[in-house]
Write an enzyme that holds these catalytic residues in place. Structure first.
Site, mmCIF file in Angstrom:
data_model
loop_
_atom_site.group_PDB
_atom_site.id
_atom_site.type_symbol
_atom_site.label_atom_id
_atom_site.label_comp_id
_atom_site.label_asym_id
_atom_site.label_seq_id
_atom_site.Cartn_x
_atom_site.Cartn_y
_atom_site.Cartn_z
ATOM 1 N N GLY A 86 -13.526 12.348 -23.367
ATOM 2 C CA GLY A 86 -14.462 11.523 -23.257
ATOM 3 C C GLY A 86 -15.461 11.236 -24.611
ATOM 4 O O GLY A 86 -16.233 10.318 -24.489
ATOM 5 N N CYS A 135 -1.530 -9.881 -1.014
ATOM 6 C CA CYS A 135 -0.799 -10.784 -2.013
ATOM 7 C C CYS A 135 0.062 -12.011 -1.392
ATOM 8 O O CYS A 135 0.556 -11.785 -0.341
ATOM 9 C CB CYS A 135 0.040 -9.752 -2.961
ATOM 10 S SG CYS A 135 0.957 -10.869 -4.073
ATOM 11 N N CYS A 162 3.859 -11.033 -2.369
ATOM 12 C CA CYS A 162 4.587 -9.854 -1.705
ATOM 13 C C CYS A 162 4.039 -9.067 -0.510
ATOM 14 O O CYS A 162 4.388 -8.067 -0.064
ATOM 15 C CB CYS A 162 4.689 -8.755 -3.079
ATOM 16 S SG CYS A 162 3.110 -7.745 -3.281
ATOM 17 N N CYS A 178 -1.101 -10.189 -6.714
ATOM 18 C CA CYS A 178 -1.123 -8.912 -7.415
ATOM 19 C C CYS A 178 -1.387 -9.340 -8.954
ATOM 20 O O CYS A 178 -0.714 -10.112 -9.607
ATOM 21 C CB CYS A 178 0.245 -8.092 -7.360
ATOM 22 S SG CYS A 178 0.579 -7.779 -5.606
ATOM 23 N N CYS A 199 4.266 -6.247 -8.425
ATOM 24 C CA CYS A 199 4.581 -7.559 -7.224
ATOM 25 C C CYS A 199 5.918 -7.677 -7.003
ATOM 26 O O CYS A 199 6.759 -7.920 -6.200
ATOM 27 C CB CYS A 199 3.612 -8.607 -7.591
ATOM 28 S SG CYS A 199 3.664 -9.989 -6.371
HETATM 29 ZN ZN LIG Z 1 2.223 -8.842 -4.826
#
Ligand SMILES: [Zn+2]
Lengths: 298, 189
Positions: free
Chosen positions: A40, A248, A251, A273, A279
């Site tokens: 970090g 989506c 999909c 997506c 996807c």
């Molecule tokens: Zn998708």
């Protein structure tokens, strides 16, 4: 006398792998090891001119160039997609300068360079995720002076950051920050995870190695696998990853991060997506969204 | 300069350095994980792994401390020829290499500063052997816990207590290496 002098080479005259000369790679490699040792913390490095403009991921490209081996398979994504101009040009750059294999499949990649997303599929121990970072300093909007932000990190002076987040709550009823949502690493450094959606924040604790490169700002930082990453929040306003309502259209996934896209000139819209490989993989496996019929006819 | 100094470097630097660095990166990201490296053939008694790390990481910008019996002409010449790194005392070293007893005391090395904790030394500790038993390691890079045959416990606990300042370590034996960054918690088992 040194080996380079004996060979009569000028700096940069060496045969190079992945564009950068060996001296530059050594400097970046040393910075990467220190970045992993202090998760970090932002390690300064002397960023090189790259044959692409800042904003095109020169920091990420330099980190990738320093870690790639000839045996690697590289994937490059931009906002989750493999086929944007930015992703395609970086992929071609490494094909040309390193001769390495490339892929669009998350599971086949050993190194993934990304801008603004973490892939949906969980990454594994053999993988390295390299982020392109525009502004590495999470305190920059509170304090423009580098010497001051460095001091604030040294002293763990993160109170102002919490004040800013709390002002969000007072004004909007919630923390309005949706991208580059600040995280605390192993209870010590506050870190900017780059402009990923806060939806991706829970994935920051992962099995893969994560490396962050900021070219213009000349900073490298890192997260070893399984490092504890906590999104800043308050007891009465806990962190919420959030996500667009819906599934989506291609999909049918209800769990992935969705982009809203305009589908016609009458203002028609749909959600798809953001991770194009995820996807496509779901569609190949037979999953269908509500627009799937139209897609099949196209 | 002895002719031995001219040999024992990488045959194909970009490729071999990239492969060896990946092993070093993986080791530092996954404390206690043992990796194999190759490429350097340094003068005895420097190990292949320690020599390879120096070829990958050392250059004119990184003073190197050769501890104890490693501070001998063949190794000095080899290091200077292949890396261009200047030799240094403990305080000025970016890298130090040697056996554990010869590297001590640890408080002689740079721990970095609060503003720049990265400006600390990295120690390459030459060991007779490395295996995944002994001390119990936990922390960043480790899913649950990992074992590693460390030369002792208390020095690494003291080093962790100074986090984010501190030293980072590679351990080398033959062609094998492992790492212990300052972020790792170390316990005796
Ligand atoms: Zn998708």
């Amino acid at each position: 006398m040194t080996q380079a002098e004996i060979r009569g080479e000028a700096p940069g005259a060496d045969y190079t792998f992945a564009y950068l000369d060996e001296q530059t790679k050594r400097m970046i490699r040393r910075a990467l090891l220190k970045a992993l040792a202090v998760p970090g913390y932002q390690v300064p490095f002397a960023s090189r001119e790259m044959p692409m403009p800042y904003g095109w991921g020169t920091g990420g490209v330099q980190v990738s160039a320093a870690v790639l081996t000839p045996e690697d398979t590289l994937k490059v994504i931009d906002q989750g997609a493999d086929d944007t101009t930015n992703a395609v040009s970086i992929r071609k750059f490494f094909q040309k300068t390193a001769g390495i294999a490339v892929t669009e499949h998350t599971g086949e990649a050993t190194v993934i360079q990304t801008r603004h997303r973490i892939p949906e599929a969980p990454l594994t121990e053999g993988q390295i995720l390299v982020y392109q970072v525009p502004i590495p300093e999470p305190l920059r909007f509170l304090e423009p002076r580098e010497t001051e932000t460095r001091r604030m990190h040294a002293l763990e002076e993160y109170g102002l950051m919490h004040v800013k987040l709390y002002e969000d709550i007072a004004r909007h009823g919630e923390i309005a920050t949706a991208y580059a949502y600040p995280v605390k690493i192993e209870g010590r450094y506050v870190m900017d995870p780059s402009p990923i959606p806060k939806f991706d924040n829970p994935k920051l604790r992962m099995a893969a190695i994560q490396l962050f490169g900021a070219g213009r700002e000349q900073r490298i930082y890192a997260l070893p696998p399984y490092t504890e990453v906590v999104s800043l929040d308050f007891e009465d306003h806990p962190f919420v990853p959030g996500k667009a309502e819906g599934a989506c259209a291609l999909c049918g996934s209800e769990t992935s991060y969705l982009d809203e896209v305009i589908v016609d000139d009458r203002g028609g819209r749909m959600f798809v997506c953001s991770d194009t490989d995820y996807c496509a993989g779901r569609r190949a496996a037979g999953y269908r969204g509500e627009m799937a019929a139209e897609e099949g006819g196209a | 300069m002895d002719v031995q100094a001219l040999s024992g470097g990488f045959a194909d630097t970009p490729r071999e350095a990239a492969q060896a660095f990946r092993a070093a990166l993986t080791a530092m990201a996954r404390p206690g994980r043992i990796e194999d490296v190759a490429g350097a053939r340094p003068p005895a008694p420097l190990s292949v792994a320690a020599g390879t790390l120096l070829l990958v990481l050392a250059d004119p910008a990184t003073p190197v401390h050769l501890a104890g019996p490693l501070d001998r002409p063949e190794i000095r010449d080899w290091l200077r020829f292949h890396t261009g790194a200047p030799l240094s005392d403990r305080a000025g070293a970016v890298f130090a290499v040697g056996r554990w007893a010869d590297l001590l005391p640890l408080d002689a090395y740079s721990l970095g500063t609060p503003d720049y904790p990265d400006r600390s030394a990295t120690l390459i500790v030459e060991m007779d052997a490395l295996d995944a038993t002994g001390a119990r390691l936990t922390g960043p890079g480790i899913e649950t816990s990992h074992g590693l045959s460390l030369p002792e416990i208390s020095a690494f606990r003291a080093n962790r207590a100074r986090f984010p300042l501190g030293l980072d370590f590679f351990f080398t034996a033959g062609v094998r290496l492992a790492a212990l960054p300052r972020s790792t918690h170390v316990e005796a088992v």
